[in-house]
Every structure is written in C-alpha cells, then in structure tokens.
Design an enzyme around this catalytic site. Structure first.
Site, PDB file in Angstrom:
ATOM      1  N   HIS A   1     -10.039   2.025   0.292  1.00 29.89           N
ATOM      2  CA  HIS A   1     -10.549   1.136   1.339  1.00 29.89           C
ATOM      3  C   HIS A   1     -12.074   1.064   1.356  1.00 29.89           C
ATOM      4  O   HIS A   1     -12.641   0.295   2.137  1.00 29.89           O
ATOM      5  CB  HIS A   1     -10.060   1.612   2.710  1.00 29.89           C
ATOM      6  CG  HIS A   1      -8.588   1.391   2.929  1.00 29.89           C
ATOM      7  ND1 HIS A   1      -7.634   2.224   2.376  1.00 29.89           N
ATOM      8  CD2 HIS A   1      -7.914   0.446   3.626  1.00 29.89           C
ATOM      9  CE1 HIS A   1      -6.427   1.796   2.739  1.00 29.89           C
ATOM     10  NE2 HIS A   1      -6.568   0.720   3.481  1.00 29.89           N
TER      11      HIS A   1
ATOM     12  N   GLU B   1       0.825  -1.210   0.000  1.00 29.80           N
ATOM     13  CA  GLU B   1       0.000   0.000   0.000  1.00 29.80           C
ATOM     14  C   GLU B   1       0.856   1.256   0.000  1.00 29.80           C
ATOM     15  O   GLU B   1       0.532   2.232  -0.703  1.00 29.80           O
ATOM     16  CB  GLU B   1      -0.948  -0.007   1.203  1.00 29.80           C
ATOM     17  CG  GLU B   1      -2.085  -1.016   1.077  1.00 29.80           C
ATOM     18  CD  GLU B   1      -2.995  -1.026   2.286  1.00 29.80           C
ATOM     19  OE1 GLU B   1      -2.747  -0.241   3.229  1.00 29.80           O
ATOM     20  OE2 GLU B   1      -3.963  -1.814   2.294  1.00 29.80           O
TER      21      GLU B   1
END
Length: 328
Positions: free
Chosen positions: A213, A179
């Site tokens: 997310h 990420e």
C-alpha cells in the site's frame, strides 16, 4: 484428501522470490498501461488542505471511472496469474501425496483456502469476529442513527449507491477479494510449503500486504500539491496505512491459517473497508453525554474479539494448523 499427511518442500529463497513476484505483479498491474496509471498537473497555487486540491482537466485520479475499470481488470488478471503460479509450484514439487488420490488442483484449492465450507456454526463463527471488534463504532453509528432502518439510513444511498457504484465495487468487493487471495492465500501457501513457522506466517508475511500500500504515497503527494508539506503529509499517511494494514494482516493471516479458508478473511476485509478507521475522538466530541458508554463499548469489542479469537477460528480441517511441519 489426506490433508494433514502431505508436505511439499520448497526452499526459502524460492518462497521469497515467489512472494516478491506476487507483490510486484499485483501492484505493478496498477501501473502497467496508460489506462491504469494516474496523472496529475501541478497546481498553480499549493492547496492549503486535502479538500482544497482542485481537479484539472488532464488529471487522472484513482476514482476516475476509466481508471477504476482498467485497474479492476488488471488486478483480476494479476490475481488469477498468481493463483496459477501457486498451482504450478504445487504441481512441480508436490509429488509426495500420501494416498495418490488428490490432484494438484485439489491440493491447490486446499492451500488457497478456496474449498467451500459446509454450512455450520463452525464455519459462521470466524465471520463474526470483525463485527465483535467493531461494537464500539457500531454503537456510534447507532447514536448517529445511521444503522440499517434507522432515521438517517437510506437503502438507495447506503446500499445501492455506496456498494454498487464502481467505487463501491472496487472498495467492497474486488479489492478485498483480490488482495486476500494474493497476500493471504498465495503468500502464506508458498511460505508454508517452505516450512516457515506459524509465528512468522502470522507476524512477518503480512508485511508484504502492508508495503503493497506504500505506493499510495505518490498519489497523495501529487493530490496534495507536490510541495514539501505535501511530501510530509503523504509520508505520514502512508506510514499510518502501513501500520493498520499490517495489523489487519496479522489478524487475517491468523484466521486463514486457523480455518484453512480464505472466506472469513475476505468477509472481514469487506466489513472493515465498509466501517473505515474508528473515529473515537470525533464520536466523543459529538456525544459528550455518551462518553462512558462509548468507552465501554469500544473496550467490550476489543475484549470480546480477543476472548473469542481462538474459539471462533477453531477448525478440524485446516491443513495449516494441523500440519506439524509448520509448528509454533
């Protein structure tokens, strides 16, 4: 490598397209095959709480071993692909290196923040900021006697089982590394190449990380029973996750730009994943005689974090902070 003297022009529209590709390829890899996708059977009776939702034989949750392993392969491939796209972009437009001695690989390594720093206090300080911020939660762990080598701490349970299970490998190693490489290194590098200001790099670019997310809402909706109440709960959970991941993105973007290194961002991500969201309200209820001490340590952590933020991230080698093309 004359890092402060070269600049590669990239149009804003091209940068936006590249950032969109980074985000979609990373999140999309989680749904690319039947092995990475989740599936849920409708519950006969809607669960009353998150804990009441029972797994059924055909359910495939994000913590299933097969799903974890497949997703780790998928996001690793997506991360490598995105880093190669940055390399290709720099190779295509980076023909203006001042001294001609830096290859596209060297420049890409610098932009992605992958160059290993020389061991020094300057290189260590950025890794201390997240622990300073969490002085309050760390004190609460001390009260719970769950810090390393305290009574309730166990090496097998708290280190081996937690960190080196497949869930632990995902949460504390692969997710932070991939990420940060995608949503910090790749995103910020192409926006910097487009001449985006530092303020926008710090406060707007992390929105891509936050919105990445949001897909968890679908999983939460299914896991909580596919009811209107489940939908509301899933939306609330996703908005909360969007808020704190974006705030975290502000911090790691700043650290990345200040230091020119991705490693402090990764270590902060690992530490924050390990600590979880602070639970001050719960801690106050469990330790009513320690309320003042808990409040003091929480505030001390916040004050210490902001007091040292600029000093601990000072670096003389960041191509992002010394390049006048991306001024405030």
């Amino acid at each position: 490598m004359a890092s402060a003297s070269f600049y590669f022009p990239l149009s804003s529209s091209s940068a936006h397209l590249l950032v969109s590709f980074f985000g979609m390829s990373y999140v999309g890899s989680l749904y690319l095959t039947k092995y990475t996708r989740l599936s849920f059977r409708p519950a006969a009776q809607p669960p009353q709480s998150e804990q009441d939702y029972g797994r059924r034989p055909n359910d495939r949750g994000r913590d299933d071993l097969e799903v974890i392993q497949a997703r780790l392969v998928a996001v690793t491939a997506a991360t490598i692909l995105n880093c190669l796209v940055v390399f290709w972009t720099i190779r295509s437009i980076g023909r203006g290196i001042s001294d001609g001695s830096s290859s596209a690989v060297d420049v890409t390594t610098a932009y992605l923040g992958l160059k290993l720093p020389t061991l020094s206090l300057e290189s260590i300080y950025p890794h201390l900021l997240a622990p300073i911020l969490f002085i309050g939660p760390l004190y609460a762990h001390y009260l719970f006697e769950s810090l390393p080598f305290q009574r309730k701490w166990n090496f097998q349970l708290n280190v081996v089982d937690q960190l080196f299970s497949w869930i632990g490998i995902r949460n504390y190693f692969m997710a932070p590394i991939t990420e940060e490489l995608v949503f910090r290194s790749c995103v910020l590098s192409v926006y910097h190449l487009a001449g985006v200001s530092r303020n926008k790099l710090i406060f707007l670019a992390p929105l891509a990380f936050g919105f990445a997310h949001v897909h968890h809402a679908w999983e939460n909706y299914n896991r909580l029973g596919r009811t209107p109440a489940a939908a509301k709960r899933a939306i609330f959970m996703s908005l909360f996750q969007l808020a704190y991941t974006t705030l975290f993105g502000f911090y790691t973007s700043y650290v990345f730009l200040r230091t020119g290194s991705i490693y402090p961002a990764i270590s902060s991500h690992i530490f924050c994943n390990f600590m979880g969201v602070p639970q001050l309200g719960y801690e106050l209820s469990v330790f009513p005689t320690k309320k003042i001490a808990l409040w003091i340590t929480y505030f001390a952590g916040i004050i210490g974090f902001f007091w040292n933020l600029s000093t601990y991230t000072r670096s003389s080698s960041s191509i992002y902070w010394t390049n006048t093309s991306a001024s405030l």
